[in-house]
Design an enzyme around this catalytic site. Structure first.
Site, PDB file in Angstrom:
ATOM      1  CB  CYS A  17      -0.938   0.009   1.204  1.00  0.00           C
ATOM      2  SG  CYS A  17      -0.085   0.250   2.779  1.00  0.00           S
ATOM      3  CB  CYS A  63       4.335  -0.331   1.901  1.00  0.00           C
ATOM      4  SG  CYS A  63       3.312  -1.552   2.735  1.00  0.00           S
ATOM      5  CG  ASP A 110      15.241  28.849 -32.604  1.00  0.00           C
ATOM      6  OD1 ASP A 110      15.664  30.011 -32.707  1.00  0.00           O
ATOM      7  OD2 ASP A 110      15.763  27.872 -33.172  1.00  0.00           O
ATOM      8  CG  ASP A 123      16.860  23.388 -33.811  1.00  0.00           C
ATOM      9  OD1 ASP A 123      16.973  24.605 -33.531  1.00  0.00           O
ATOM     10  OD2 ASP A 123      17.227  22.894 -34.891  1.00  0.00           O
ATOM     11  CG  ASP A 182      17.540  27.422 -29.584  1.00  0.00           C
ATOM     12  OD1 ASP A 182      17.537  28.656 -29.656  1.00  0.00           O
ATOM     13  OD2 ASP A 182      17.363  26.676 -30.573  1.00  0.00           O
TER      14      ASP A 182
END
Length: 757
Positions: free
Chosen positions: A13, A16, A434, A637, A641
């Site tokens: 549970c 635990c 971008d 990308d 950046d």
């Protein structure tokens, strides 16, 4: 700091999971820990100079649980081993459910005359006998329900309590009370009480709880379905050519630089580079790209994708845990094991849940027995409180949804770094895009090239040679465009000395004793170079949306180039959909303003930040975040950046970009299609909505169920909750939460109607 992931065993549970978390955090050197009950794993950040794996595992063992290290190579058989363990657990649980269920039905039928006061002729008389019911119930109590005692005892030894503690105490109260009635019926008769037994309560509750755990266990297994699907994509064998001999070998035996042959219809076994031949490859299952991609000599291929039309040979460049697919699986596993901030409240509640329930159960017994004088009702209400209470539903509410949501992200070509990123994505107010490689294809091409009229020593081809010789030292997409253009004009390149790249401005180097400088209008002005003679070309090309770079030799302007980078087919539609979803879309680029605004107008973006140097991009993101505390996402990308991606609340990297950008991001669009941004936001919204539903169900269940089981309605309506119904409700609570989370598997991006001119 080092990080390791452990698979955990023995948790029953959410309480635990809290116990394991406390045990791990108590180890000196452990800096952070995340225990995921749904995934049954712990992700641990620790100082390797102060502790190690053995010490951490020892702390887990000391808390009464077991663990083993999750291997990095997900294709080395660990998944099959894990699946086998889960199947064995399912079979053992199913056997206990069948035994407990069968005996529960027998005892329940035998108890009908006692419960109803009616004589039913088809029920054998011996089933009414208390001793028969004792014999039938005992194996259910201590074999089928044995895990309650074992786990409850472990928790008690460590001064904690779990769901198993509640189950052990609750069923034992009904069982041992019934045993006492069976052994000493005269005691109750002397008190003027009718000696009733409640064997059916104990055995039916155990059967229902075990059935609930079995269904929950199987349902939780489905939350990792995306992982199993990804692992299942990996082919088992590869056709390798070694020393001129073609042979089929297991995928685990493939080595880097092996030459591999792939025929039409076959899966590509590992990552590599095409050496000979050409074909089209279906990469949809890995990148989400719907159309087959053309592959020829020099192109990269991804393992687990499907070769469609032709045969080709490729050289293996990444194998085993280093393949693209293995990295995807690893990222998804990490995300599924992470914890979302929305889970914090549930964690705090489950931390004190079981002790509070125990206190409520004791108070319930005292009130009914002392103040109402009803021992039977005191026992039944106490058992009902212990059995109906369920911290499991709270513990499962968030992680099950996160596991399914991150898996759906991977299926749609979106890699999600962690649960926090997935949660935060639904709050995004501003998307910053971008330009190069994000809105555009990132494959710019030189469309125009003009040299200064009357230049005696530098004709166009010689200028082009100088420019390309310098630019081939740069990683910028525009530099690559210049080099490719020079190669198409069959211009031979020489060597450049003293190469320098000025971020956001341009490049310079010495070629054949000439200082060559290539860059922006602004930079030329800073260098004191007059560019008036080429302004007519520059302005016309920029008005057409082209990027313009100027070239000077020995301090004098000599040429100008116009470079065009076509928009991605998805850019216009994606921007319009994002705006339709109520988001502000901003473009951020180092390009000049005129070119930037021309591109922005084409895609429908109103707000543009142009001529922004790489070192200024993060500051622009920070400025946007300061506008009324906006939640800002950055999409990029390139290497330049990365700071902006890290600064943004949510960094979204284009998977076709650089590793640095991907590492700095929170989400990665594998295919580079901007529609993935829309999908990611919609998935985040769907996941958070699902989590809120789960938390509501879990909280409201316990808030209503525990008082009802305690008999709060009895003084007003005479209603009491039978412990058997309490057991059924408890079992259903966890199942309902997991089942609701599994609805996310049906998630499909909603198409927002837009008109694209």
């Amino acid at each position: 700091m080092d990080t390791l992931t452990l698979k955990l065993r023995g948790m029953s549970c959410a309480s635990c999971a809290n116990n394991v978390d406390k045990a791990i955090r108590s180890v000196p050197g452990v800096m952070d820990c995340n225990v995921n009950f749904a995934a049954e794993q712990a992700t641990i950040n620790y100082d390797s100079q102060r502790t190690d794996l053995k010490t951490i595992q020892g702390a887990i063992d000391g808390a009464g649980y077991s663990s083993f290290l999750v291997q990095e190579d997900v294709f080395a058989g660990e998944d099959e081993a894990e699946t086998a363990i889960q199947l064995a657990e399912d079979r053992e649980m199913l056997r206990k459910v069948i035994v407990a269920g069968a005996i529960a039905i027998i005892i329940f039928v035998g108890s009908i005359p006692m419960m109803t006061g009616l004589h039913i002729h088809f029920i054998p008389a011996f089933l009414h006998d208390y001793w028969v019911q004792l014999v039938l119930t005992t194996p259910v109590q201590f074999w089928c329900g044995g895990s309650f005692y074992v786990n409850g005892w472990k928790a008690m030894k460590h001064h904690t309590a779990t769901m198993d503690t509640l189950m052990a105490v609750g069923t034992s109260a009904a069982y041992f009370y019934s045993v006492f009635v069976t052994l000493f019926p005269g005691f109750f008769a002397a008190q003027g009480l009718i000696p009733h037994v409640y064997y059916e309560v104990s055995v039916m509750v155990i059967a229902l709880i075990l059935l609930g755990r079995l269904l929950e266990h199987r349902a939780r297994g489905k939350t990792s379905e995306a992982i199993h699907k990804l692992i299942g994509l990996q082919p088992k064998n590869a056709r390798v050519i070694r020393d001129g001999v073609e042979m089929d070998i297991p995928i685990t035996d493939v080595r880097i630089n092996d030459l591999i042959l792939v025929r039409p219809g076959e899966k590509i076994p590992v990552d590599g580079e095409v050496i000979t031949g050409a074909s089209t490859v279906d990469e949809a299952m890995v990148t989400g790209e719907s159309l087959p991609v053309r592959k020829q000599r020099g192109d990269e291929v991804i393992g687990a994708t499907i070769n469609k039309t032709g045969s080709f040979q490729f050289r293996a460049t990444r194998v085993g845990k280093d393949t693209f697919l293995a990295q995807i699986v690893k990222l998804v596993q990490q995300a599924q094991g992470s914890k979302a901030p929305i889970q914090r409240l549930a964690d705090q509640v489950t931390g004190w849940f079981v002790p509070v329930v125990m206190a409520i159960a004791i108070a319930t017994f005292v009130i009914w027995f002392n103040f109402m004088g009803n021992f039977t009702l005191a026992i039944m209400t106490t058992v009902g409180v212990l059995i109906i209470a369920c911290p499991c539903a709270l513990g499962l509410a968030t992680p099950t949804s996160i596991m399914v949501g991150t898996g759906k992200g991977a299926e749609n070509g979106i890699l999600i770094k962690d649960a926090q990123s997935l949660e935060l994505a639904h709050k995004i107010e501003t998307i910053v895009l971008d330009k190069t490689g994000t809105l555009t294809q990132g494959q710019p091409t030189v469309t125009d090239f003009v040299s200064v009229n009357g230049t005696a020593n530098h004709n166009e081809l010689h200028l082009l040679q100088l420019a390309a010789t310098v630019e081939r030292n740069s990683e910028h997409p525009l530099a690559e465009a210049v080099v490719k253009y020079a190669q198409s004009q069959e211009v031979s390149l020489t060597e450049a000395d003293n190469f320098v790249a000025v971020a956001g401005s341009g490049v310079e180097a010495v070629v054949a004793e000439h200082l060559v400088q290539i860059g922006t209008q602004r930079w030329m002005g800073e260098l004191g170079i007059n560019t008036d003679t080429l302004q007519e070309y520059k302005q016309a090309w920029e008005a057409a949306g082209k990027t313009v770079i100027l070239m000077a030799v020995d301090g004098e302007i000599q040429g100008v180039m116009g470079i065009a980078d076509a928009l991605k087919p998805s850019s216009v539609g994606a921007v319009k959909i994002l705006q339709k979803l109520g988001l502000e879309v901003v473009m951020l680029t180092g390009d000049n303003r005129q070119t930037a605004e021309a591109i922005a107008q084409e895609v429908g973006i109103q707000r543009v930040f142009a001529e922004v140097r790489p070192d200024q991009k993060a500051a622009k993101i920070q400025s946007l975040q300061g506008e009324r505390g906006k939640i800002v996402a950055m999409v990029g990308d390139g290497i330049n950046d990365a700071p902006a991606l890290a600064q943004a609340d949510v960094g979204i990297a284009i998977g076709t970009g650089t590793d640095v950008a991907i590492a700095a991001s929170d989400l990665t669009l594998i295919s580079g299609d901007l529609q993935g941004i829309v999908t990611a936001i919609q998935l985040s919204r769907a996941t958070i909505s699902n989590i809120r539903q789960n938390l509501f169900f879990a909280f409201i269940y316990n808030v209503i169920g525990i008082p009802v089981a305690a008999g709060i309605l009895f003084p007003f309506f005479g209603w009491l909750l039978n412990p058997i119904l309490a057991g059924a409700a408890m079992a259903l609570s966890s199942i309902s939460v997991v089942t609701n989370a599994l609805r996310l598997r049906k998630f499909k991006p909603k198409v927002v109607s837009v008109t694209v001119q």
